[in-house]
Write a protein that holds these residues in place. Sequence first.
Motif, short mmCIF file in Angstrom:
data_model
loop_
_atom_site.label_atom_id
_atom_site.label_comp_id
_atom_site.label_asym_id
_atom_site.label_seq_id
_atom_site.Cartn_x
_atom_site.Cartn_y
_atom_site.Cartn_z
N SER A 36 7.94 2.01 -11.96
CA SER A 36 8.88 2.48 -10.96
C SER A 36 10.18 1.67 -10.96
CB SER A 36 8.22 2.43 -9.59
OG SER A 36 9.06 2.90 -8.60
N ILE A 37 10.06 0.34 -10.92
CA ILE A 37 11.29 -0.46 -10.87
C ILE A 37 12.05 -0.42 -12.19
CG2 ILE A 37 10.51 -1.97 -9.00
CD1 ILE A 37 10.00 -4.16 -11.11
N GLN A 38 11.34 -0.24 -13.29
CA GLN A 38 12.01 -0.19 -14.58
C GLN A 38 12.75 1.12 -14.80
OE1 GLN A 38 8.79 -1.18 -17.25
NE2 GLN A 38 9.20 -3.37 -17.08
N SER A 39 12.40 2.16 -14.04
CA SER A 39 13.07 3.45 -14.20
C SER A 39 13.99 3.77 -13.02
CB SER A 39 12.04 4.56 -14.37
OG SER A 39 11.23 4.68 -13.22
N SER A 40 14.15 2.83 -12.10
CA SER A 40 14.97 3.05 -10.91
C SER A 40 16.45 3.10 -11.25
CB SER A 40 14.71 1.94 -9.90
OG SER A 40 15.36 2.21 -8.69
N GLU A 41 17.20 3.82 -10.44
CA GLU A 41 18.64 3.95 -10.63
C GLU A 41 19.39 3.14 -9.55
OE1 GLU A 41 19.85 8.26 -11.55
OE2 GLU A 41 18.06 8.37 -10.29
N TYR A 42 20.58 2.72 -9.87
CA TYR A 42 21.45 2.07 -8.91
C TYR A 42 22.72 2.89 -8.81
CZ TYR A 42 18.19 -1.72 -9.21
OH TYR A 42 17.03 -2.44 -9.17
N PHE A 43 23.10 3.24 -7.58
CA PHE A 43 24.21 4.16 -7.39
C PHE A 43 25.54 3.51 -7.08
CE2 PHE A 43 20.61 7.00 -6.52
CZ PHE A 43 20.93 8.02 -7.38
N ASN A 44 25.56 2.22 -6.87
CA ASN A 44 26.85 1.62 -6.58
C ASN A 44 26.95 0.23 -7.17
OD1 ASN A 44 24.98 0.71 -4.52
ND2 ASN A 44 26.73 -0.17 -3.47
N THR A 45 28.16 -0.21 -7.31
CA THR A 45 28.45 -1.55 -7.81
C THR A 45 28.93 -2.37 -6.61
OG1 THR A 45 29.14 -0.59 -9.91
CG2 THR A 45 29.85 -2.85 -9.45
N PRO A 46 28.39 -3.58 -6.42
CA PRO A 46 28.84 -4.39 -5.29
C PRO A 46 30.36 -4.53 -5.27
CG PRO A 46 26.95 -5.41 -6.35
CD PRO A 46 27.37 -4.25 -7.22
N GLY A 47 30.94 -4.32 -4.11
CA GLY A 47 32.38 -4.44 -3.95
C GLY A 47 33.16 -3.18 -4.30
N VAL A 48 32.49 -2.18 -4.83
CA VAL A 48 33.16 -0.92 -5.18
C VAL A 48 32.67 0.17 -4.23
CG1 VAL A 48 33.48 0.83 -6.98
CG2 VAL A 48 33.29 -1.59 -7.61
N PRO A 49 33.60 0.84 -3.52
CA PRO A 49 33.17 1.86 -2.56
C PRO A 49 32.37 2.97 -3.23
CG PRO A 49 35.53 1.40 -2.37
CD PRO A 49 35.04 0.69 -3.59
N PHE A 50 31.39 3.48 -2.51
CA PHE A 50 30.58 4.59 -3.00
C PHE A 50 31.45 5.84 -3.01
CE2 PHE A 50 26.94 7.60 -2.58
CZ PHE A 50 26.24 7.17 -3.70
N PRO A 51 31.51 6.58 -4.11
CA PRO A 51 32.39 7.76 -4.18
C PRO A 51 32.07 8.81 -3.13
CG PRO A 51 31.48 7.21 -6.35
CD PRO A 51 30.76 6.37 -5.34
N ARG A 52 33.10 9.37 -2.52
CA ARG A 52 32.92 10.42 -1.51
C ARG A 52 32.26 11.63 -2.14
NH1 ARG A 52 37.17 11.12 3.05
NH2 ARG A 52 36.19 9.45 4.17
N GLY A 53 31.39 12.27 -1.41
CA GLY A 53 30.72 13.47 -1.89
C GLY A 53 29.48 13.19 -2.72
N THR A 54 29.36 11.97 -3.21
CA THR A 54 28.22 11.64 -4.06
C THR A 54 26.93 11.64 -3.27
OG1 THR A 54 29.65 10.34 -5.50
CG2 THR A 54 27.30 9.94 -5.68
N SER A 55 26.97 11.17 -2.04
CA SER A 55 25.76 11.10 -1.22
C SER A 55 25.13 12.47 -1.03
CB SER A 55 26.08 10.46 0.13
OG SER A 55 24.90 10.25 0.85
N ALA A 56 25.94 13.48 -0.75
CA ALA A 56 25.41 14.83 -0.56
C ALA A 56 24.78 15.35 -1.84
CB ALA A 56 26.52 15.77 -0.10
N LYS A 57 25.39 15.05 -2.98
CA LYS A 57 24.85 15.48 -4.28
C LYS A 57 23.51 14.80 -4.54
CE LYS A 57 25.92 15.68 -9.17
NZ LYS A 57 25.79 14.68 -10.16
#
Length: 155
Positions: free
Chosen positions: A35-56
Amino acid sequence: MSVRRSGRSHFSRTGWSTYSAGATPEWIGENFRKSIQSSEYFNTPGVPFPRGTSAKVDAECGPLMLAFWGKIAEAFKFKDWRAARAKTAMVFGCWDYELTDQIELRASKGRGGGHSGWLQGEDEGTVFHVSSNAPNEELGSVIIQALNACKPNYL
């Protein structure tokens, strides 16, 4: 397995998610590692999360999460997926794989329809650490310790 991003988590779109009623510590460790080896990370520390991405992400992850918890509800005779999720011990895992091999596991406490962690100072005996390099049986044993420290909604 959930994926994290700035204060929220999502059920994994591509990660490993499984369960077993009679799981051994070795099985738990092996499947948690997948599970942890296949997990995804959606943001980079210090970089805002892109708008609209959360809904997708929610649109992609939502049906997978419902299917997983639906299987749990059916297998363990819960009323529905909501009851299964609310009345199950849940451990939150955090691992900064670029900085350390230490995985932090936090036992949850039930809160109405979901789970949360304890506030700082109230979390004694609910936070566990294990190396990502630990053998599967050791990893699974620490996860079981964390699960045993949980306070699900039915307690």
